[in-house]
Design a protein around this motif. Structure first.
Motif, short mmCIF file in Angstrom:
data_model
loop_
_atom_site.label_atom_id
_atom_site.label_comp_id
_atom_site.label_asym_id
_atom_site.label_seq_id
_atom_site.Cartn_x
_atom_site.Cartn_y
_atom_site.Cartn_z
N ALA A 22 0.85 -1.19 0.00
CA ALA A 22 0.00 0.00 0.00
C ALA A 22 0.88 1.24 0.00
CB ALA A 22 -0.91 -0.01 1.23
N PHE A 23 0.49 2.23 -0.78
CA PHE A 23 1.13 3.55 -0.74
C PHE A 23 0.15 4.49 -0.08
CE2 PHE A 23 2.82 1.55 -4.66
CZ PHE A 23 4.16 1.56 -4.35
N ARG A 24 0.40 4.92 1.10
CA ARG A 24 -0.57 5.68 1.90
C ARG A 24 -1.93 4.99 1.79
NH1 ARG A 24 1.96 9.60 -0.91
NH2 ARG A 24 3.83 10.32 0.16
N GLY A 25 -2.93 5.63 1.19
CA GLY A 25 -4.24 4.99 1.12
C GLY A 25 -4.38 3.96 0.01
N LEU A 26 -3.50 4.02 -0.99
CA LEU A 26 -3.72 3.24 -2.21
C LEU A 26 -3.13 1.83 -2.10
CD1 LEU A 26 -4.42 3.58 -5.44
CD2 LEU A 26 -1.92 3.46 -5.54
N VAL A 27 -3.99 0.82 -2.28
CA VAL A 27 -3.48 -0.56 -2.27
C VAL A 27 -3.07 -0.93 -3.69
CG1 VAL A 27 -3.98 -2.96 -1.67
CG2 VAL A 27 -5.02 -1.11 -0.36
N ALA A 28 -1.76 -0.89 -3.95
CA ALA A 28 -1.25 -1.13 -5.31
C ALA A 28 -1.16 -2.62 -5.60
CB ALA A 28 0.11 -0.48 -5.48
N LEU A 29 -0.90 -3.42 -4.56
CA LEU A 29 -0.83 -4.87 -4.72
C LEU A 29 -1.60 -5.48 -3.56
CD1 LEU A 29 0.59 -6.84 -6.68
CD2 LEU A 29 2.42 -7.06 -4.99
N GLY A 46 -2.27 -6.88 -17.39
CA GLY A 46 -3.27 -6.14 -16.63
C GLY A 46 -3.23 -4.69 -17.05
N PRO A 47 -4.33 -3.96 -16.82
CA PRO A 47 -4.39 -2.56 -17.23
C PRO A 47 -3.30 -1.73 -16.55
CG PRO A 47 -6.53 -3.33 -16.41
CD PRO A 47 -5.55 -4.42 -16.16
N ASN A 48 -3.05 -0.55 -17.08
CA ASN A 48 -2.11 0.37 -16.43
C ASN A 48 -2.55 0.62 -14.99
OD1 ASN A 48 -0.36 0.75 -18.51
ND2 ASN A 48 -1.43 2.55 -19.33
N GLY A 49 -1.59 0.61 -14.08
CA GLY A 49 -1.90 0.88 -12.69
C GLY A 49 -2.42 -0.32 -11.93
N SER A 50 -2.36 -1.53 -12.54
CA SER A 50 -2.91 -2.71 -11.86
C SER A 50 -1.91 -3.35 -10.90
CB SER A 50 -3.41 -3.73 -12.90
OG SER A 50 -2.38 -4.11 -13.77
N GLY A 51 -0.71 -2.82 -10.80
CA GLY A 51 0.22 -3.31 -9.78
C GLY A 51 1.34 -4.19 -10.31
N LYS A 52 1.50 -4.27 -11.63
CA LYS A 52 2.49 -5.18 -12.21
C LYS A 52 3.92 -4.77 -11.83
CE LYS A 52 1.07 -4.30 -16.43
NZ LYS A 52 0.09 -3.23 -16.13
N SER A 53 4.24 -3.51 -12.05
CA SER A 53 5.60 -3.06 -11.70
C SER A 53 5.82 -3.09 -10.19
CB SER A 53 5.87 -1.66 -12.24
OG SER A 53 5.88 -1.68 -13.66
N THR A 54 4.77 -2.79 -9.44
CA THR A 54 4.88 -2.86 -7.98
C THR A 54 5.22 -4.28 -7.55
OG1 THR A 54 3.31 -1.05 -7.72
CG2 THR A 54 3.63 -2.49 -5.81
N LEU A 55 4.60 -5.27 -8.18
CA LEU A 55 4.93 -6.67 -7.89
C LEU A 55 6.43 -6.91 -8.10
CD1 LEU A 55 4.28 -9.71 -7.45
CD2 LEU A 55 3.80 -9.84 -9.92
N PHE A 94 13.96 -2.82 -16.02
CA PHE A 94 12.99 -1.81 -15.59
C PHE A 94 12.10 -1.41 -16.76
CE2 PHE A 94 16.30 -1.65 -12.49
CZ PHE A 94 15.62 -1.45 -11.30
N GLN A 95 10.95 -0.84 -16.41
CA GLN A 95 9.99 -0.45 -17.44
C GLN A 95 10.61 0.59 -18.38
OE1 GLN A 95 6.13 0.22 -15.79
NE2 GLN A 95 5.30 1.02 -17.69
N GLY A 96 11.31 1.56 -17.83
CA GLY A 96 12.08 2.49 -18.66
C GLY A 96 13.53 2.05 -18.65
#
Ligand code: ADP
Ligand code: MG
Length: 268
Positions: A22-29, A46-55, A94-96
């Motif tokens: 979780a990033f503050r309120g946001l549960v990324a994974l 998964g769509p953008n922002g679905s937590g793939k890079s966070t994983l 990395f993604q970039g």
């Protein structure tokens, strides 16, 4: 062999259990679970922002999980720093692109290869036989990987001067130079044209066959995912919403609704 000498069944290469970030309120994974065996090629979509890079960031130690576990061959590694995770056998891109732009193509790979063939400082200063052998082993590894990636002709060039597609392959060479058991690729085909993407899919398959690595690949290019991956996992809003063969994933109504039917979300 007596009964109590039976071999212990092998643990999976990588396992996540209830992995959350979780990033503050946001549960990324959110309660992520996956099991990856040696030599598997697994896609994560998964769509953008679905937590793939966070994983990827949590598995490789760039982020600490809020909850859950990462196990490498049954040993918990969650919370270890990236350098340790790399030494334990997980390499990533990395993604970039993140290359050492001012270093040569060869040196970018050598730096990583030397993590695998370290020289002690006294050994390096005294130029001992051991340190010379370690340097030679690192150089051999680096040249072999550049050849495999079609970059041998560019070994002396500055990394920053490479065409885009070459830079992406250099990143993979650099990751492989640490001799990982698991290679994690974050959108390796982003920015490549369709011919380059097909060639990359073939190359990743060859890398698995030659080095026996397992591969987890995040990718938006469905052709790459469907031709390369033996198994695909689908994330939406940080949670796993489907897993199966490429054909099963394409046929799943839940996945189609969440993702395949809304690819326009990912156009940006
Ligand atoms: P994906 O790779 O699937 O596009 P990410 O894992 O990059 O998604 O992001 C998942 C969610 O977490 C997004 O809402 C993103 O904005 C958020 N996020 C990712 N990294 C951070 C961070 N370091 N700090 C705050 N929020 C983040
Ligand atoms: Mg991402």
């Amino acid at each position: 062999m007596t009964r109590d000498q039976r071999p212990i069944p092998p643990a999976p290469l990588l396992e996540t259990r209830g992995l959350s970030k979780a990033f503050r309120g946001l549960v990324a994974l959110n309660g992520h679970a996956i099991t990856v065996w040696e030599r598997d090629i697994v896609g994560v979509i998964g769509p953008n922002g679905s937590g793939k890079s966070t994983l990827f960031n949590v598995v490789t130690g760039f982020l600490k999980p809020t909850a859950g576990k990462v196990l490498l061959r049954g040993v918990p590694i969650s919370g270890r720093p990236p350098a340790q995770v790399s030494r334990l056998g997980i390499a990533r891109t990395f993604q970039g692109t993140r290359l050492f732009g001012q270093l040569s193509v060869l040196d970018n790979v050598l730096v990583a290869a030397q993590l695998r063939h370290p020289t002690s400082l006294p050994g390096a200063v005294l130029n001992t036989a051991g340190s010379r052998a370690a340097r030679r082993a690192a150089a051999d590894t680096a040249h072999e990987l550049l050849a495999l990636m079609g970059l041998e002709q560019r070994a002396g060039q500055r990394a920053a001067s490479l065409p885009y597609g070459d830079g992406r392959r250099l990143e993979i060479a650099r990751a492989l130079a640490t001799r990982p058991a698991l290679l994690m690729l974050d959108e390796p085909a982003a920015g490549l044209n369709s011919g380059e993407t097909r060639a990359l899919a073939t190359l990743i398959g060859e890398v698995r066959d030659r080095y026996g690595v397992a591969v987890i690949v995040i990718e938006h290019d469905m052709d790459l995912v469907m031709t390369l991956c033996e198994r695909v996992q689908v994330l939406a809003q940080g949670a796993v919403i489907g897993e199966g063969t490429p054909a099963e994933i394409q046929a799943s109504p839940r996945v189609r609704n969440a993702y395949l039917g809304s690819e326009s979300d990912d156009a940006a």
